[in-house]
Design a protein around this motif. Structure first.
Motif, mmCIF file in Angstrom:
data_model
loop_
_atom_site.group_PDB
_atom_site.id
_atom_site.type_symbol
_atom_site.label_atom_id
_atom_site.label_comp_id
_atom_site.label_asym_id
_atom_site.label_seq_id
_atom_site.Cartn_x
_atom_site.Cartn_y
_atom_site.Cartn_z
ATOM 1 N N SER A 259 -88.591 -56.500 -28.495
ATOM 2 C CA SER A 259 -88.166 -55.037 -27.148
ATOM 3 C C SER A 259 -89.127 -54.163 -27.296
ATOM 4 O O SER A 259 -89.169 -53.906 -26.064
ATOM 5 C CB SER A 259 -87.516 -54.733 -27.762
ATOM 6 O OG SER A 259 -85.924 -54.927 -28.576
ATOM 7 N N ARG A 418 -75.185 -53.512 -20.356
ATOM 8 C CA ARG A 418 -76.828 -54.147 -20.064
ATOM 9 C C ARG A 418 -76.930 -53.044 -19.119
ATOM 10 O O ARG A 418 -78.422 -53.130 -19.358
ATOM 11 C CB ARG A 418 -77.744 -54.964 -18.675
ATOM 12 C CG ARG A 418 -78.440 -55.416 -18.150
ATOM 13 C CD ARG A 418 -78.467 -56.187 -17.461
ATOM 14 N NE ARG A 418 -78.632 -56.571 -16.495
ATOM 15 C CZ ARG A 418 -78.662 -55.542 -15.174
ATOM 16 N NH1 ARG A 418 -80.077 -55.030 -15.157
ATOM 17 N NH2 ARG A 418 -78.071 -55.053 -14.462
ATOM 18 N N GLU A 421 -79.856 -50.481 -21.491
ATOM 19 C CA GLU A 421 -81.061 -50.830 -22.098
ATOM 20 C C GLU A 421 -81.990 -50.408 -20.855
ATOM 21 O O GLU A 421 -82.067 -49.811 -20.163
ATOM 22 C CB GLU A 421 -80.898 -52.720 -22.147
ATOM 23 C CG GLU A 421 -80.186 -53.142 -22.256
ATOM 24 C CD GLU A 421 -80.645 -54.953 -22.114
ATOM 25 O OE1 GLU A 421 -81.134 -54.913 -21.247
ATOM 26 O OE2 GLU A 421 -80.009 -55.787 -22.918
ATOM 27 N N ARG A 422 -83.310 -50.020 -21.603
ATOM 28 C CA ARG A 422 -84.221 -49.229 -21.301
ATOM 29 C C ARG A 422 -84.626 -50.125 -19.972
ATOM 30 O O ARG A 422 -84.835 -51.159 -19.417
ATOM 31 C CB ARG A 422 -85.583 -49.384 -22.146
ATOM 32 C CG ARG A 422 -85.427 -48.369 -23.040
ATOM 33 C CD ARG A 422 -86.558 -48.531 -24.328
ATOM 34 N NE ARG A 422 -86.418 -47.661 -25.380
ATOM 35 C CZ ARG A 422 -86.577 -47.704 -26.801
ATOM 36 N NH1 ARG A 422 -88.004 -47.901 -26.105
ATOM 37 N NH2 ARG A 422 -86.845 -47.382 -27.942
ATOM 38 N N SER A 441 -79.978 -45.246 -21.892
ATOM 39 C CA SER A 441 -80.719 -45.461 -22.924
ATOM 40 C C SER A 441 -80.681 -44.520 -23.424
ATOM 41 O O SER A 441 -80.536 -43.847 -24.789
ATOM 42 C CB SER A 441 -82.049 -46.045 -22.856
ATOM 43 O OG SER A 441 -81.492 -47.110 -22.299
#
Length: 510
Positions: A259, A418, A421-422, A441
């Motif tokens: 990540s 999804r 997520e960043r 996020s």
């Protein structure tokens, strides 16, 4: 030229396997020595008890015989005393060669059994003389030339005077020697058993510690670029649990590093774009001086976008710190009303305040407001003029819930996980919008910092509802509000002019 290597005993003893073996041997040796000594002591005590029982039984028989013969005679003479001794010794049957008796009349040896050792008469004459002078019953253990003796001496009295003494003697030295011999045979057998046990302990310790060695080698081989190795799990003992825990830790680290690498790659990509744009504007400025003001404004706009991106990244990094939140008791209904007043001027939408929770809760007002504003901005980007955007709050099942719903384009099912997520963006149905993909996020990070979560319900072309769920603490009221929107005061979307003072809302018409 030869080089001699000296064995590192200190380092060898510091290893777990030798230490386990040494402690095991020490414990085994201590247990073995203790058992041998205890066994020897028990045997000795039992031999002594048997000797005492045998001698006492012989003395009791002599007493009974003496009482029968002396009851018929009121006056003793030497012949009657000797007849008494003769009668007893004729019936005396020793158990073995270590049992014997001696009769003394008027301090002199009168008669003794066939097995009586002659050395007692010569080398231990003083002991014999002492027995002959006794006037009261005596028992004890004495060391003599033939060994350690256990004896009982019974005087025979007539008219209050001692006329003779009978001594029953048992020598247990031969039995003691037999016991000691058996103990000496046990010692080498015990040493042999210790050797076999040491070998088994060494092999067992190696087998038990083998996963730890594998764990050490795996930990040493792990690098930031390769975290794929795992330790095979065998059995269900503590070592297996440690192995499972270590593998799970590697999974978390691998996920965290992956990540982090993805985050750095995406952040670098997102930052490279405005830097490239600014660089290009400044490079062309010397060729187009007449567009200086326009170029500077464009560069400033890109720098502002970079500043927002950096601030968002710093916020996400700080969300993992313990001091990220400043929790205080807040009125949920006032917070909801304040949010409604802030957002309805952001865009031309049909704004609605659906519900207001009544329960005071502990939260970080600034962070939660930031999360809700991000959800509102997300709803604005995915709706058109005339679409409805609603906000609300309630308390259900010991949880405070704050939501933003819209009637916009919705989110595809494959994007619903999804988008949190960043740097992730949804594959929306119709529109494309600007943004870095950090808003949701940040919302999720703020919710998780409060110990909660973000729930999403969405269908394509039917709108979306994002709900921040925060569990109530033990200091909050644990209630359910089935009708939070039915308050005594009116919801603010029912009157046009309101303003905020502190945390309370006031109507201009009052």
């Amino acid at each position: 030229m030869t080089h001699s290597t000296k064995f590192n005993w200190h380092g060898w003893f510091n290893k777990a396997r030798p230490r386990i073996l040494i402690w095991y041997l020490l414990l085994t040796i201590f247990s073995s020595v203790t058992s041998i000594l205890a066994t020897r002591y028990i045997f000795y005590e039992r031999i002594h008890a048997q000797s005492k029982a045998y001698v006492l039984r012989q003395v009791e028989e002599f007493r009974q015989l003496a009482s029968e013969q002396t009851s018929n005679s009121s006056r003793a003479n030497r012949e009657e005393i000797t007849n008494l001794f003769d009668a007893f010794l004729s019936k005396y049957k020793p158990l073995d060669s270590d049992d014997y008796a001696i009769a003394l009349v008027q301090g002199r040896v009168y008669q003794y059994t066939n097995l009586f050792p002659q050395t007692l008469l010569t080398q231990d004459a003083e002991l014999i003389q002492q027995w002959g002078q006794l006037t009261q019953f005596q028992q004890g253990v004495v060391s003599t030339s033939v060994g350690k003796l256990y004896y009982m001496a019974e005087p025979v009295k007539f008219d209050g005077r001692t006329q003779g003494v009978l001594a029953i003697v048992h020598c247990a030295d031969s039995i003691y020697q037999l016991v000691d011999g058996a103990i000496l045979l046990i010692v080498p057998a015990t040493l042999g058993v210790l050797g076999v046990a040491a070998a088994i302990a060494w092999a067992t310790a190696g087998r038990v510690l083998s996963p730890l060695q594998t764990l050490t080698e795996t930990a040493q081989s792990i690098t930031e670029s390769d975290m794929s190795q795992r330790i095979p799990v065998e059995g269900t003992d503590e070592i297996a649990k440690l192995t499972i825990t270590f593998n799970q830790m590697l999974d978390r680290l691998q996920f965290a590093f992956a990540s982090q690498r993805e985050f750095l790659k995406d952040a670098g990509h997102e930052l490279r774009t405005p830097i490239t744009v600014i660089w290009g504007y400044l490079e062309t400025l010397k060729y187009r001086p007449q567009h200086q003001e326009q170029t500077i404004l464009l560069a400033i706009d890109e720098l502002a976008r970079m500043s927002r991106l950096v601030n968002d990244l710093l916020l996400l990094a700080k969300a993992e710190h313990s001091d990220f939140l400043i929790l205080k008791p807040e009125e949920l209904d006032w917070l909801t009303e304040e949010l409604y007043l802030k957002v309805r001027s952001l865009a031309n939408r049909n704004w609605k305040l659906e519900s207001k929770g009544l329960t005071p809760i502990r939260l970080d007002r600034q962070r939660l407001t930031q999360a809700m504003m991000n959800l509102v901005q997300n709803a604005i980007r995915h709706t058109q003029e005339g679409d409805t955007i609603a906000i609300g709050s309630s308390v259900r099942e010991n949880q405070a819930r704050l939501w933003v719903s819209d009637t916009g384009e919705g989110i595809l099912p494959e994007d619903q996980q999804r988008i949190f997520e960043r740097f992730a963006r949804a594959t929306t149905c119709d529109c494309q919008f600007e943004g870095y993909g950090l808003g949701l996020s940040i919302v999720q990070a703020i919710a998780q910092a409060h110990g909660g979560r973000v729930e999403l319900f969405s269908q394509p072309r039917q709108g979306s509802t994002f709900t921040i769920v925060i569990p109530l603490s033990t200091q909050d009221s644990a209630i359910n509000e089935s009708d939070s929107h039915h308050r005594r005061q009116s919801s603010h979307h029912r009157f046009p002019e309101v303003w905020v003072s502190g945390t309370r809302l006031h109507d201009h018409r009052r």
